[in-house]
Design a protein around this motif. Sequence first.
Motif, PDB file in Angstrom:
ATOM      1  N   GLY A  89       1.298  -1.433  -0.282  1.00 15.25           N
ATOM      2  CA  GLY A  89       0.139  -0.156  -0.003  1.00 15.25           C
ATOM      3  C   GLY A  89       0.770   1.507  -0.375  1.00 15.25           C
ATOM      4  O   GLY A  89       0.049   2.535  -0.083  1.00 15.25           O
ATOM      5  N   HIS A  90       1.976   1.688  -0.153  1.00 15.81           N
ATOM      6  CA  HIS A  90       2.892   2.235  -0.335  1.00 15.81           C
ATOM      7  C   HIS A  90       4.017   2.111  -0.589  1.00 15.81           C
ATOM      8  O   HIS A  90       4.986   3.116  -1.271  1.00 15.81           O
ATOM      9  CB  HIS A  90       3.936   2.631   1.717  1.00 15.81           C
ATOM     10  N   GLY A  91       3.546   1.430  -2.630  1.00 14.76           N
ATOM     11  CA  GLY A  91       4.788   1.822  -2.804  1.00 14.76           C
ATOM     12  C   GLY A  91       4.933   2.721  -4.081  1.00 14.76           C
ATOM     13  O   GLY A  91       6.384   3.252  -4.628  1.00 14.76           O
ATOM     14  N   PHE A  92       3.843   3.295  -4.267  1.00 17.80           N
ATOM     15  CA  PHE A  92       4.223   4.700  -4.998  1.00 17.80           C
ATOM     16  C   PHE A  92       5.069   5.961  -4.763  1.00 17.80           C
ATOM     17  O   PHE A  92       5.353   5.948  -5.391  1.00 17.80           O
ATOM     18  CB  PHE A  92       2.423   4.796  -5.092  1.00 17.80           C
ATOM     19  N   LEU A  93       4.708   5.956  -3.770  1.00 16.23           N
ATOM     20  CA  LEU A  93       5.693   6.794  -2.983  1.00 16.23           C
ATOM     21  C   LEU A  93       7.251   6.727  -2.680  1.00 16.23           C
ATOM     22  O   LEU A  93       7.824   7.550  -2.149  1.00 16.23           O
ATOM     23  CB  LEU A  93       5.001   7.650  -1.795  1.00 16.23           C
ATOM     24  N   MET A  94       7.520   4.797  -2.723  1.00 17.88           N
ATOM     25  CA  MET A  94       8.410   4.683  -2.763  1.00 17.88           C
ATOM     26  C   MET A  94       9.264   4.516  -3.615  1.00 17.88           C
ATOM     27  O   MET A  94      10.663   4.158  -4.005  1.00 17.88           O
ATOM     28  CB  MET A  94       8.171   3.354  -1.666  1.00 17.88           C
ATOM     29  N   GLY A  95       8.944   4.237  -5.015  1.00 22.03           N
ATOM     30  CA  GLY A  95       8.841   4.134  -6.633  1.00 22.03           C
ATOM     31  C   GLY A  95      10.260   5.064  -6.619  1.00 22.03           C
ATOM     32  O   GLY A  95      11.465   4.593  -7.013  1.00 22.03           O
ATOM     33  N   PRO A  96      10.913   6.211  -6.967  1.00 18.71           N
ATOM     34  CA  PRO A  96      11.425   7.127  -7.289  1.00 18.71           C
ATOM     35  C   PRO A  96      12.891   6.965  -6.514  1.00 18.71           C
ATOM     36  O   PRO A  96      14.232   6.317  -7.078  1.00 18.71           O
ATOM     37  CB  PRO A  96      11.648   8.406  -6.677  1.00 18.71           C
ATOM     38  N   ALA A  97      13.088   5.880  -5.207  1.00 16.13           N
ATOM     39  CA  ALA A  97      14.186   6.011  -4.696  1.00 16.13           C
ATOM     40  C   ALA A  97      14.893   4.388  -4.757  1.00 16.13           C
ATOM     41  O   ALA A  97      15.580   4.032  -4.356  1.00 16.13           O
ATOM     42  CB  ALA A  97      14.236   6.071  -3.012  1.00 16.13           C
TER      43      ALA A  97
END
Length: 386
Positions: free
Chosen positions: A340-348
């Motif tokens: 549920g928190h993948g989108f926000l972690m995509g860049p790193a």
Amino acid sequence: MKHARVLPAVADVVVIGGGIMGVSAAYHLAAAGQQVVLLEKGALGQGSTCRAAGGVRGFFSDEVNIRIGLRSLEVFERFGDLFGTEIDLHQSGYLFLVDNVADLELFERNVAAHNAAGGESRMVSAAEAKRLSPLIDTTGILAAAWSPRDGHCTPESVVQGYAKAARTAGAVLLTNCAATGIETDGRRIVGVATAAGTIRTDQVVCAAGAWSGQVGTWVGVDLPVVPLRRQIATTAPIPGLAPETPFTIDFSTSLYFHTEGEGLLLGCPEGVDSWGFDTGRDPAWLAVLAEAVERRVPALAEVGLVSGWAGLYEMTPDHNAVIGRSRTVPGFVYACGFSGHGFLMGPAVGEVVRDLCLDREPVIDVGSLDVERFAGAAPHPELNIV
């Protein structure tokens, strides 16, 4: 519709999955000089990414998640300059409402961990929470955790920005082209099969989101990722809505909302968890949503809903991602299970995947997220989730 382009015969790395993780990894690998082919069975982002609520934050309970979130947030803040694509970033903050003593102690620890890792958050009173998020009813609220730098943006725009940059850097992104298997010589990867043929490669990145468990079985790697349906609704325009209303979460019910145009985007869990790949909308969920709204945001009770959709969380047993390089299958790298928190972690995570593929020290130490953790001591769960 089949993709018209000719399937490349060979690649340094094949990325399976065209959501945020896949396109970010493809960009970073191509920019590092790798010959990259990304395979997506449908359209870019159509799996879970473009069905996400779009939240971006560095506020978590686990240090590795905080560091991944903060590094990604820096990219979201500069995305337009870096990639020439505007993502409608609203840094209106995240506000977690807390109504019991145990959760209050949890969030006090979360704030301390967040600040120790370079974040900026603090506990605020119920009255301050009401000032920040005027629609809420503070009945029973003991305090709230406030992280002002966080916010939300448009997932589709982020995917397209990375995709454009990846192609510019030389990556080949093939949509409507599903991977159907991974070929090995008994130990090492030698290729990825598709309906259009096989791409010879010795490195594969599994960024297939909720479908990653199946990809793992192709090489005998157990990725404990299972799909969980979550539903979202959007409201009609709300007169007088404060434009800087934060991403507000009632932690005990997991009801959340943030601005969406002149209205709000709302979400909460279903009454009974729906495990599996069904993304049909269940009308029964509306009653669950209405009950949570009546409890915490009664001002919305008479506001009409105009749209909605369902997407998939890719859950792991401890609600933490699995990121690493297989110890049993050389060349198999995985980044999935973000719960549920993948989108926000995509860049790193795209940077981390690049480093794992190039066998160099990752920009963030993700050793604690290796899938092997499930074979050893009890995993350390992420607690600050919605």
